[in-house]
Design a protein around this motif. Sequence first.
Motif, mmCIF file in Angstrom:
data_model
loop_
_atom_site.group_PDB
_atom_site.id
_atom_site.type_symbol
_atom_site.label_atom_id
_atom_site.label_comp_id
_atom_site.label_asym_id
_atom_site.label_seq_id
_atom_site.Cartn_x
_atom_site.Cartn_y
_atom_site.Cartn_z
ATOM 1 N N VAL A 332 35.028 21.422 -1.260
ATOM 2 C CA VAL A 332 34.451 21.372 -2.607
ATOM 3 C C VAL A 332 34.542 19.961 -3.185
ATOM 4 O O VAL A 332 33.590 19.444 -3.771
ATOM 5 C CB VAL A 332 35.171 22.378 -3.529
ATOM 6 C CG1 VAL A 332 34.759 22.162 -4.980
ATOM 7 C CG2 VAL A 332 34.860 23.812 -3.094
ATOM 8 N N CYS A 333 35.703 19.315 -3.007
ATOM 9 C CA CYS A 333 35.940 18.014 -3.630
ATOM 10 C C CYS A 333 35.214 16.865 -2.915
ATOM 11 O O CYS A 333 35.060 15.791 -3.499
ATOM 12 C CB CYS A 333 37.434 17.723 -3.672
ATOM 13 S SG CYS A 333 38.368 18.848 -4.734
ATOM 14 N N CYS A 334 34.810 17.089 -1.684
ATOM 15 C CA CYS A 334 34.144 16.024 -0.935
ATOM 16 C C CYS A 334 32.665 16.328 -0.685
ATOM 17 O O CYS A 334 31.987 15.550 -0.002
ATOM 18 C CB CYS A 334 34.842 15.797 0.407
ATOM 19 S SG CYS A 334 36.563 15.281 0.259
ATOM 20 N N PHE A 335 32.164 17.426 -1.213
ATOM 21 C CA PHE A 335 30.770 17.822 -1.001
ATOM 22 C C PHE A 335 29.841 16.750 -1.575
ATOM 23 O O PHE A 335 29.931 16.415 -2.769
ATOM 24 C CB PHE A 335 30.519 19.163 -1.679
ATOM 25 C CG PHE A 335 29.152 19.738 -1.403
ATOM 26 C CD1 PHE A 335 28.779 20.066 -0.111
ATOM 27 C CD2 PHE A 335 28.259 19.956 -2.426
ATOM 28 C CE1 PHE A 335 27.529 20.595 0.146
ATOM 29 C CE2 PHE A 335 27.002 20.485 -2.180
ATOM 30 C CZ PHE A 335 26.634 20.811 -0.889
ATOM 31 N N PRO A 336 28.948 16.182 -0.772
ATOM 32 C CA PRO A 336 28.202 14.986 -1.210
ATOM 33 C C PRO A 336 26.921 15.245 -2.002
ATOM 34 O O PRO A 336 26.309 14.298 -2.479
ATOM 35 C CB PRO A 336 27.870 14.296 0.126
ATOM 36 C CG PRO A 336 27.744 15.421 1.094
ATOM 37 C CD PRO A 336 28.724 16.467 0.648
ATOM 38 N N TRP A 337 26.486 16.513 -2.132
ATOM 39 C CA TRP A 337 25.173 16.743 -2.755
ATOM 40 C C TRP A 337 25.278 17.623 -3.991
ATOM 41 O O TRP A 337 24.510 18.567 -4.182
ATOM 42 C CB TRP A 337 24.229 17.393 -1.744
ATOM 43 C CG TRP A 337 24.090 16.572 -0.495
ATOM 44 C CD1 TRP A 337 23.499 15.352 -0.374
ATOM 45 C CD2 TRP A 337 24.576 16.924 0.795
ATOM 46 N NE1 TRP A 337 23.576 14.918 0.926
ATOM 47 C CE2 TRP A 337 24.230 15.857 1.669
ATOM 48 C CE3 TRP A 337 25.262 18.028 1.313
ATOM 49 C CZ2 TRP A 337 24.550 15.866 3.020
ATOM 50 C CZ3 TRP A 337 25.577 18.041 2.656
ATOM 51 C CH2 TRP A 337 25.235 16.965 3.492
ATOM 52 N N TYR A 338 26.261 17.304 -4.834
ATOM 53 C CA TYR A 338 26.484 18.140 -6.018
ATOM 54 C C TYR A 338 25.252 18.200 -6.918
ATOM 55 O O TYR A 338 24.795 19.279 -7.299
ATOM 56 C CB TYR A 338 27.674 17.599 -6.826
ATOM 57 C CG TYR A 338 28.989 18.199 -6.401
ATOM 58 C CD1 TYR A 338 29.460 19.368 -6.975
ATOM 59 C CD2 TYR A 338 29.758 17.602 -5.406
ATOM 60 C CE1 TYR A 338 30.665 19.920 -6.586
ATOM 61 C CE2 TYR A 338 30.961 18.148 -5.004
ATOM 62 C CZ TYR A 338 31.407 19.305 -5.598
ATOM 63 O OH TYR A 338 32.591 19.860 -5.203
ATOM 64 N N GLU A 339 24.759 17.055 -7.282
ATOM 65 C CA GLU A 339 23.667 17.016 -8.258
ATOM 66 C C GLU A 339 22.406 17.662 -7.697
ATOM 67 O O GLU A 339 21.694 18.358 -8.422
ATOM 68 C CB GLU A 339 23.412 15.567 -8.678
ATOM 69 C CG GLU A 339 24.572 14.965 -9.455
ATOM 70 C CD GLU A 339 24.212 13.610 -10.043
ATOM 71 O OE1 GLU A 339 23.023 13.241 -10.006
ATOM 72 O OE2 GLU A 339 25.119 12.925 -10.541
ATOM 73 N N VAL A 341 22.213 20.084 -5.422
ATOM 74 C CA VAL A 341 22.375 21.524 -5.207
ATOM 75 C C VAL A 341 22.775 22.247 -6.487
ATOM 76 O O VAL A 341 22.241 23.306 -6.820
ATOM 77 C CB VAL A 341 23.427 21.786 -4.106
ATOM 78 C CG1 VAL A 341 23.670 23.283 -3.939
ATOM 79 C CG2 VAL A 341 22.979 21.165 -2.790
ATOM 80 N N LEU A 342 23.736 21.669 -7.223
ATOM 81 C CA LEU A 342 24.297 22.369 -8.385
ATOM 82 C C LEU A 342 23.790 21.828 -9.714
ATOM 83 O O LEU A 342 24.046 22.425 -10.758
ATOM 84 C CB LEU A 342 25.824 22.284 -8.342
ATOM 85 C CG LEU A 342 26.490 22.856 -7.084
ATOM 86 C CD1 LEU A 342 27.985 22.614 -7.130
ATOM 87 C CD2 LEU A 342 26.193 24.345 -6.941
ATOM 88 N N GLY A 343 23.128 20.682 -9.684
ATOM 89 C CA GLY A 343 22.612 20.106 -10.917
ATOM 90 C C GLY A 343 23.637 19.354 -11.726
ATOM 91 O O GLY A 343 23.347 18.864 -12.812
#
Length: 415
Positions: A332-339, A341-343
């Motif tokens: 979760v803390c290193c996931f590179p595509w937050y914006e 995928v999650l906005g």
Amino acid sequence: MPNMRYLTETHLQGFERYKYNSIDTSLLSVYVMHPFWNACVKYLPKWLAPNLLTFVGFLMTVVNFLLLAYYDWDFKAANDKSVGNTVPGWVWTVAAINILIYYNLDGMDGKQARRTGTSGPLGELFDHGLDSYSAALIPIYIFSLFGTDDLPPIRMYFVIWNVFLNFYFTHVEKYNTGVMFLPWGYDFTMWGVSLMLFVATILGPEIYRSSFYGITVANVFEVGLIGSGILSSHPIIIRNIYLSYKNKTGKMRPMMEMLRPFFAFLWLFVITLVWSFFSRNNVINLEPRILWILYGTIFSNIACRLIVAQMSDTRCDSFNILMWPLVATVGVCCFPWYEEVLGTDLTAQGERWLVHGLTIFVTLAHWHYGYGVVSEMCDHFKIRCFKIKKTPVNDAAELNEVVEAAKPTEVVEEV
């Protein structure tokens, strides 16, 4: 969870067959410390349980951690050279004394067990299990002497892992040889840490911020600590394991089984390394102290499970169950595509909450494991952890046991 059992019948039967073998060749230990402990243990009352000595010693390391955490939570108390280290001088003295109390009680608990006729596998497991926790706590005291300017958290990370390796490698050695070769470095490390803390009181902790031609005291500390393991410990351990196979005196496990204890250890190192370098919010600089406790607690659980396997002569784990929530958190803390995928992105405060929550969960789980294993062993052997139920041995036997304890190389089988 209250009815969860951690030890199988195979474990318990293995503990029944277990016999402690150790070899101590350290000159400081054999010729100085053992005679000193032999003299001191005679003044302890026979009703005093050896495990109580072990636990009190461990609590001294916890007190040190809490003291330094209160005055220097983020390891920045030593950063401002114009002000000096803001940790009060008396804290260093208390920490040094507590380390010596821990070290000496750790050396006397086994002698008290033999003196009172209460030696057994529970005492060794209890002792080494708490030592695995202290392996994470003790280096943290030293970090407050240097500050994050001279010893950044990423370098603290590698220092702690070096301590983990030195402790763990010794138990991997015993897992394969059946003999505990007590490392030389332990005694010198305990005295060295205490001396450093006393010097901080007498000369002032600012001395540890000095440098010579760009080489800081922190640099010397790192090189000395890592080098001591590489030179005085690791080659000897490898040689002892090799000789146990050559002379057919060890467990004679197949190659992959011999290396199996390292799997969980390496998994933890790789997972925490990924978090240290790829955290979305550079968490290693946000919450280093909490991270060290988190890593140290999981390491202690891995080490305790290895010690259980080694003492019961069963197969050790290749992966630790407490690493599953760690893997999920790091993902979760290193996931590179937050914006994308999650906005939204993971905030620094959000990652802090994840670190704190995971640390609390892992700590409670490890404490439950320790309590469960000790309770199950007490029930099986019909003993009490902190109370002596057996009749103490007579004075002649006591004197003989204490004298023999000073000669660990003469009462064990050579590998």
